[in-house]
Design an enzyme around this catalytic site. Structure first.
Site, mmCIF file in Angstrom:
data_model
loop_
_atom_site.group_PDB
_atom_site.id
_atom_site.type_symbol
_atom_site.label_atom_id
_atom_site.label_comp_id
_atom_site.label_asym_id
_atom_site.label_seq_id
_atom_site.Cartn_x
_atom_site.Cartn_y
_atom_site.Cartn_z
ATOM 1 N N ASN A 62 0.825 -1.209 0.000
ATOM 2 C CA ASN A 62 0.000 0.000 0.000
ATOM 3 C C ASN A 62 0.860 1.260 0.000
ATOM 4 O O ASN A 62 0.602 2.225 -0.732
ATOM 5 C CB ASN A 62 -0.900 0.027 1.241
ATOM 6 C CG ASN A 62 -2.048 -0.948 1.165
ATOM 7 O OD1 ASN A 62 -2.333 -1.527 0.122
ATOM 8 N ND2 ASN A 62 -2.723 -1.139 2.287
ATOM 9 N N ARG A 393 -11.485 -3.954 -13.746
ATOM 10 C CA ARG A 393 -10.289 -4.750 -13.456
ATOM 11 C C ARG A 393 -10.648 -6.208 -13.671
ATOM 12 O O ARG A 393 -11.575 -6.714 -13.041
ATOM 13 C CB ARG A 393 -9.819 -4.558 -12.009
ATOM 14 C CG ARG A 393 -9.414 -3.134 -11.645
ATOM 15 C CD ARG A 393 -8.797 -3.084 -10.250
ATOM 16 N NE ARG A 393 -8.708 -1.741 -9.731
ATOM 17 C CZ ARG A 393 -7.704 -0.896 -10.003
ATOM 18 N NH1 ARG A 393 -6.736 -1.281 -10.802
ATOM 19 N NH2 ARG A 393 -7.691 0.323 -9.477
ATOM 20 N N ARG A 423 -5.980 2.272 -12.721
ATOM 21 C CA ARG A 423 -4.572 2.374 -12.359
ATOM 22 C C ARG A 423 -3.963 1.031 -11.982
ATOM 23 O O ARG A 423 -4.515 0.279 -11.192
ATOM 24 C CB ARG A 423 -4.390 3.359 -11.203
ATOM 25 C CG ARG A 423 -2.944 3.634 -10.849
ATOM 26 C CD ARG A 423 -2.849 4.627 -9.719
ATOM 27 N NE ARG A 423 -3.223 5.960 -10.159
ATOM 28 C CZ ARG A 423 -4.009 6.764 -9.462
ATOM 29 N NH1 ARG A 423 -4.517 6.366 -8.326
ATOM 30 N NH2 ARG A 423 -4.297 7.963 -9.916
ATOM 31 N N HIS A 453 -16.353 3.096 -13.731
ATOM 32 C CA HIS A 453 -16.071 2.305 -12.539
ATOM 33 C C HIS A 453 -17.227 1.384 -12.165
ATOM 34 O O HIS A 453 -17.110 0.569 -11.254
ATOM 35 C CB HIS A 453 -15.754 3.252 -11.373
ATOM 36 C CG HIS A 453 -15.221 2.583 -10.152
ATOM 37 N ND1 HIS A 453 -15.944 2.483 -8.976
ATOM 38 C CD2 HIS A 453 -14.042 1.971 -9.921
ATOM 39 C CE1 HIS A 453 -15.225 1.846 -8.073
ATOM 40 N NE2 HIS A 453 -14.065 1.526 -8.609
ATOM 41 N N TYR A 486 -11.868 -9.893 -1.544
ATOM 42 C CA TYR A 486 -12.665 -8.669 -1.404
ATOM 43 C C TYR A 486 -14.097 -9.049 -1.061
ATOM 44 O O TYR A 486 -14.676 -9.931 -1.695
ATOM 45 C CB TYR A 486 -12.701 -7.870 -2.714
ATOM 46 C CG TYR A 486 -11.435 -7.151 -3.105
ATOM 47 C CD1 TYR A 486 -10.196 -7.490 -2.564
ATOM 48 C CD2 TYR A 486 -11.471 -6.134 -4.050
ATOM 49 C CE1 TYR A 486 -9.048 -6.831 -2.948
ATOM 50 C CE2 TYR A 486 -10.324 -5.467 -4.451
ATOM 51 C CZ TYR A 486 -9.112 -5.824 -3.896
ATOM 52 O OH TYR A 486 -7.969 -5.170 -4.275
ATOM 53 N N ARG A 582 -14.015 2.115 5.391
ATOM 54 C CA ARG A 582 -12.775 1.331 5.534
ATOM 55 C C ARG A 582 -11.523 2.194 5.432
ATOM 56 O O ARG A 582 -10.573 2.024 6.184
ATOM 57 C CB ARG A 582 -12.717 0.239 4.468
ATOM 58 C CG ARG A 582 -11.386 -0.517 4.442
ATOM 59 C CD ARG A 582 -11.401 -1.654 3.459
ATOM 60 N NE ARG A 582 -11.678 -1.234 2.107
ATOM 61 C CZ ARG A 582 -10.757 -0.805 1.254
ATOM 62 N NH1 ARG A 582 -9.499 -0.692 1.628
ATOM 63 N NH2 ARG A 582 -11.092 -0.449 0.022
ATOM 64 N N HIS A 610 -15.150 -4.190 0.645
ATOM 65 C CA HIS A 610 -15.225 -3.490 -0.636
ATOM 66 C C HIS A 610 -16.649 -3.125 -1.039
ATOM 67 O O HIS A 610 -16.849 -2.249 -1.868
ATOM 68 C CB HIS A 610 -14.585 -4.376 -1.715
ATOM 69 C CG HIS A 610 -14.320 -3.680 -3.009
ATOM 70 N ND1 HIS A 610 -15.012 -3.962 -4.164
ATOM 71 C CD2 HIS A 610 -13.428 -2.702 -3.329
ATOM 72 C CE1 HIS A 610 -14.557 -3.206 -5.144
ATOM 73 N NE2 HIS A 610 -13.599 -2.430 -4.672
#
Length: 708
Positions: A62, A393, A423, A453, A486, A582, A610
């Site tokens: 991270n 993704r 990204r 998204h 997730y 979160r 998530h």
């Protein structure tokens, strides 16, 4: 069935688009507080030992990304010319200094946890991570033999004195800086030399070397230390050879225009190549590195001490994701295999099951296989005429993408919106976009000025002379790998109120047509923001009338200042607001007269939280939305997001119960100051992720299916 909407979700808010002057926590420091919660898991003795090591790797990974993107961007702002920098709303320099201070504090604690907590506990568990100074003679000989056979051929040392050209260090790669002290002679003065070599982690196939087990004890060496054992052979003729680890992080922000044009893919590809050559944003170094050596390195690579960040003896701790696995089950989380779904597991056909009832699946507690079945069945069904999907993704070996390719090859109209600006997943997305185009799919690379998204899919099937649509709406990506770690929620539905509007979303994505009035979906950037405002204002109206009014929301991040202003105003009106955030949370709870009716908690646990869920009291007839969007400016204003209502009563109860479990968590929930939250009833332990799995497991047992 829930009542129909009685609120105009497209009504414009009176809130100004300008940033309001309200109390906020810095986004950057809030993110660092989140990453510290990850570090808390690494030092929590309740977490199995080798899982704690995994959290150390997550923390490190991270932080790497944070420096490559956020800190790199701030450094670019700081380096702007004075006149240009004066145009910024805020001077980034003080915040950058605060970031570096907090990162240094966390890095110091990180090193303490590893050295003084994890390594001793690993030794008690019969796992020894040893360095070159701790080897027995036998182990040293084994390590030296391994170095000669396997590692030495992969090393390409560069000696500074014989290679005066500027030095380029690869991004996120660990190097050893080597101090070489020649043997003294009577005729000449001894002058130390420096060399550098890359630790060949990728070519070697990992960072770790396992030594033979001795009397039940497991021994592991880092590749760094195996190299240290062999350094005298690599640099013969020197009196002393010492090595110190360094690692450079480079700016990874994509410098592309937020627009779609004919050469967007070329820009993306060019930016991906630049990632390896981006401006340095951080140089991690071993604190015991001799200062002359460190300054010689800075001169050679052309950076200043501003980019220096003190690390530890080892860098790239994310490589500990690949730490050897041992047959020691007590050192890992107990297995939680994804559960079958009570309806879908029995159903011979996904589409037939969806036609009979709406179905919700919760990952990773339940199988992701049903998503694969949905698209594979649609690809092979001769009555299916078209499939539309948004891909944000996807897995490297995506079965979803392969099913879409097969559907296109079968002559179906396949439309895929591929987000090139996801990204760190751009390369994979470009690959699958190319493969889909080759198969004949209609591939849309993003939308002008927006990042797509949303996680939606729509299948159209001809049945008895009419087109019937089947929709998949989710909070998570079409990614088999992340579905195991997730927590996400997905709805399979044929409800025409939703399928009709999902079809409109795809028209917007493909044609740019915005002439839609959504009655059920909240879609960014069209009506999500104002729809949320309207729902909040309705709760405020109820509170002012003396009626119960509340809002419960779970998300990854809350940063949008206009949304926070709405929440502050709702709190002042008497609306009870419970938030589970979160990551980043810029809202400050508990301020008298402003946010005293707001509580904020966060959960970091075995799985990455998530899923986004929004609940509005609505005078006793709750409105529940499940969404892809966090409450950040980018999600509400610059991305295509979809929040979808849950209308089915049984599914509403199910998702509400799972949300309640998380709101009651008193094992992993932290308050805004990162202190663990303790409920009023401390005797009633609630560990939300365990309880969620048990809840779905019990539903499965009640359905008559066996749990394997």
């Amino acid at each position: 069935m829930a009542s129909k909407d009685n609120i105009d979700l497209t009504e414009s808010s009176t809130a100004s688009a300008s940033q309001p002057e309200i109390p906020l926590i810095s986004r950057e420091l809030s993110w660092l507080a989140f990453n510290y919660r990850v570090l808390q898991e690494a030092k929590d003795p309740r977490v199995p030992l080798l899982e704690r090591l995994n959290f150390m790797a997550i923390f490190s990974s991270n932080l790497d990304e944070y420096f490559k993107v956020r800190v790199a961007t701030m450094r670019r702002l700081v380096k702007l010319k004075k006149k240009t920098r004066e145009k910024l709303e805020d001077d980034p320099s003080p915040e950058l200094e605060a970031i570096i201070t907090e990162v240094s504090r966390q890095q110091e604690e990180f090193g303490h946890i590893f050295r003084n907590e994890l390594l001793p506990e690993m030794r008690k568990a019969h796992i020894h991570l040893i360095d070159e100074t701790e080897c027995t003679d036998g182990q040293r000989n084994m390590a030296l033999d391994y170095f000669r056979r396997t590692v030495k051929p992969l090393l390409v040392p560069i000696i500074f004195s014989t290679n005066p050209s500027p030095l380029f260090l690869k991004d996120q790669t660990v190097y050893l800086m080597v101090r070489l002290l020649p043997k003294a002679t009577q005729d000449e003065q001894v002058q130390e030399q420096y060399a550098i070599l890359e630790i060949p982690t990728q070519k070697h196939g990992g960072r770790f070397v396992q030594l033979p087990i001795e009397k039940g004890e497991h021994y592991v060496m880092l590749l760094d230390d195996v190299i240290r054992v062999g350094l005298p052979e690599l640099f013969p003729g020197f009196a002393e050879v010492e090595a110190y680890a360094i690692k450079l992080s480079r700016d990874a922000e994509l410098d592309i225009e937020e627009e779609v044009s004919g050469n967007l893919m070329a820009k993306i590809r060019k930016s991906l190549k630049k990632r390896e050559t981006g401006h340095p944003s951080r140089l991690l170094y071993d604190p015991v590195t001799p200062k002359p050596m460190l300054h010689a390195l800075l001169d050679r690579i052309g950076i200043t001490t501003d980019e220096l960040v003190e690390g530890s003896r080892f860098h790239n701790f994310r490589d500990f994701f690949g730490f050897p696995k041992f047959q020691l089950p007590d050192l890992y989380y107990p297995p939680q295999p994804p559960l079958p779904h009570p309806v879908l597991e029995r159903a011979p056909s996904m589409l037939e099951a969806m036609k009979e009832q709406e179905i919700m699946v919760h990952y990773p507690y339940q199988k992701f296989d049903y998503v694969l079945r949905f698209f594979e069945e649609a690809a092979d069904d001769p009555k299916v005429t078209s499939i539309s999907v948004t891909l944000y993704r996807v897995a490297d070996k995506s079965k979803v993408a392969k099913a879409l390719i097969r559907a296109a090859e079968h002559g179906k109209l396949v439309t895929v919106v591929v987000e090139l600006k996801a990204r760190f997943d751009e390369e994979s997305n470009i690959y699958w976009g190319n493969q889909l185009e080759k198969a004949g799919a209609n591939v849309i690379y993003g939308v002008a000025d927006l990042k797509v998204h949303s996680k939606i899919g729509l299948v159209t099937r001809q049945e008895n002379g009419r087109a019937v649509q089947y929709a998949y709406l989710s909070t998570g990506n079409y990614n088999e790998k992340t579905s195991l770690i997730y927590t996400d929620h997905a709805l399979f539905t044929t409800d025409e109120r939703l399928t009709r509007e999902i079809s409109q979303v795809f028209h917007f994505l493909v044609d740019g047509d915005q002439d839609f009035h959504f009655k059920h979906l909240l879609v960014a950037p069209l009506n999500l923001r104002n729809g949320l405002y309207a729902l909040i204002h309705h709760e405020m109206k109820l509170a002012r009338e003396g009626k119960p009014a509340y809002l419960v929301a779970k998300m990854n991040a809350l940063q949008d200042s206009r949304m926070i202003k709405q929440l502050y105003e709702a709190s002042q009106a008497g609306v009870k607001i419970e938030l589970l955030v979160r990551g980043i949370c810029s809202l400050i709870p508990g301020i008298p007269g402003l946010s005293e009716n707001i509580t904020v908690r966060s959960i970091v646990d075995r799985y990455l939280e998530h899923g986004r869920i929004y609940v509005f009291g609505n005078g006793g007839e709750e409105k529940i939305y499940v969404a892809s969007a966090d409450w950040m400016n980018r999600n509400l204003s610059r991305r295509v997001e979809v929040a979808f209502p849950i209308y089915n009563d049984a599914l509403r109860q199910e998702i509400r119960h799972m949300l309640d479990l998380h709101m009651k968590d008193n094992q992993k929930a932290r308050l805004s100051d990162n202190q663990y939250w303790v409920s009023d009833d401390s005797s009633n332990s609630m560990h939300a992720q365990l309880a969620a799995y048990d809840f779905l497991k019990e539903k499965l047992i009640q359905s008559g299916l066996e749990v394997t």
